[in-house]
Design a protein around this motif. Sequence first.
Motif, short mmCIF file in Angstrom:
data_model
loop_
_atom_site.label_atom_id
_atom_site.label_comp_id
_atom_site.label_asym_id
_atom_site.label_seq_id
_atom_site.Cartn_x
_atom_site.Cartn_y
_atom_site.Cartn_z
N CYS A 72 55.56 106.90 -63.31
CA CYS A 72 54.87 106.08 -62.32
C CYS A 72 53.73 106.91 -61.74
CB CYS A 72 55.85 105.66 -61.22
SG CYS A 72 55.11 104.70 -59.89
N GLU A 73 52.50 106.49 -61.99
CA GLU A 73 51.33 107.18 -61.45
C GLU A 73 51.35 108.69 -61.75
OE1 GLU A 73 48.69 105.59 -59.83
OE2 GLU A 73 49.71 103.75 -60.44
N VAL A 75 53.97 110.56 -62.36
CA VAL A 75 55.20 111.21 -61.89
C VAL A 75 56.36 110.74 -62.77
CG1 VAL A 75 56.80 111.44 -59.94
CG2 VAL A 75 54.34 111.33 -59.52
N ILE A 77 60.14 109.95 -63.52
CA ILE A 77 61.26 109.50 -62.69
C ILE A 77 62.52 109.38 -63.54
CG2 ILE A 77 62.07 107.68 -61.12
CD1 ILE A 77 59.37 108.85 -60.21
N VAL A 145 53.49 106.49 -54.57
CA VAL A 145 53.34 107.43 -55.68
C VAL A 145 51.86 107.34 -56.08
CG1 VAL A 145 54.12 108.12 -57.97
CG2 VAL A 145 55.70 106.93 -56.44
N SER A 146 51.17 108.46 -55.97
CA SER A 146 49.74 108.45 -56.23
C SER A 146 49.28 109.81 -56.72
CB SER A 146 49.00 108.09 -54.93
OG SER A 146 47.61 108.13 -55.12
N GLU A 149 51.87 112.56 -57.10
CA GLU A 149 52.61 113.00 -55.92
C GLU A 149 53.31 111.84 -55.21
OE1 GLU A 149 50.04 114.98 -53.17
OE2 GLU A 149 49.48 116.55 -54.57
N LEU A 150 54.37 112.19 -54.48
CA LEU A 150 55.01 111.25 -53.56
C LEU A 150 54.32 111.42 -52.21
CD1 LEU A 150 58.82 111.77 -54.24
CD2 LEU A 150 57.23 110.23 -55.39
#
Length: 163
Positions: A72-73, A75, A77, A145-146, A149-150
């Motif tokens: 996700c973006e 990252v 998971i 999430v961008s 990073e969180l």
Amino acid sequence: MKIGLLSDTHGSLDEKVFHHFDECDEIWHAGDVGDLAIIKALEDFKPLKAVHGNIDGQEVRQYCPEDLHFTCEGVSIFLTHIASKPPFFTPRVRSILQDKKPDVLVCGHTHILRVVKHKDIWYLNPGACGYFGFHTVRTLLRFEVSEGELRHMEVIELGPNRH
């Protein structure tokens, strides 16, 4: 991407969840759903990623996997229900982490809200938002999430547990 994270609904979904997750792009459910109708209601509301938990029956288990690995973006998971807590992960999760180390491990099961970074892995457990269990306050997490990073981690309290 704005994420709404919940776990341990145990068959009941507080309507407040829809209000708190209204601006979210996606919802993640970390297991112990309790009823496939909860999954369907969340899917009708927002895109959903969900895993089954130890209390879930065949209907939920057939619909939701035990584990999800996704990005996700930027990252990575790992979403599962039972992981224990850092550094005392279950043997199964420890083995998975050695083989495929994510940036973020998301789980439920303990009914204890916990957000901590352990050895370069963010550990997220939103606590429990259902009414079954020993927890005193029903909780959710909301975050962004961008750019790998969180960000903007928020704890949302739904109110006291009835027990």
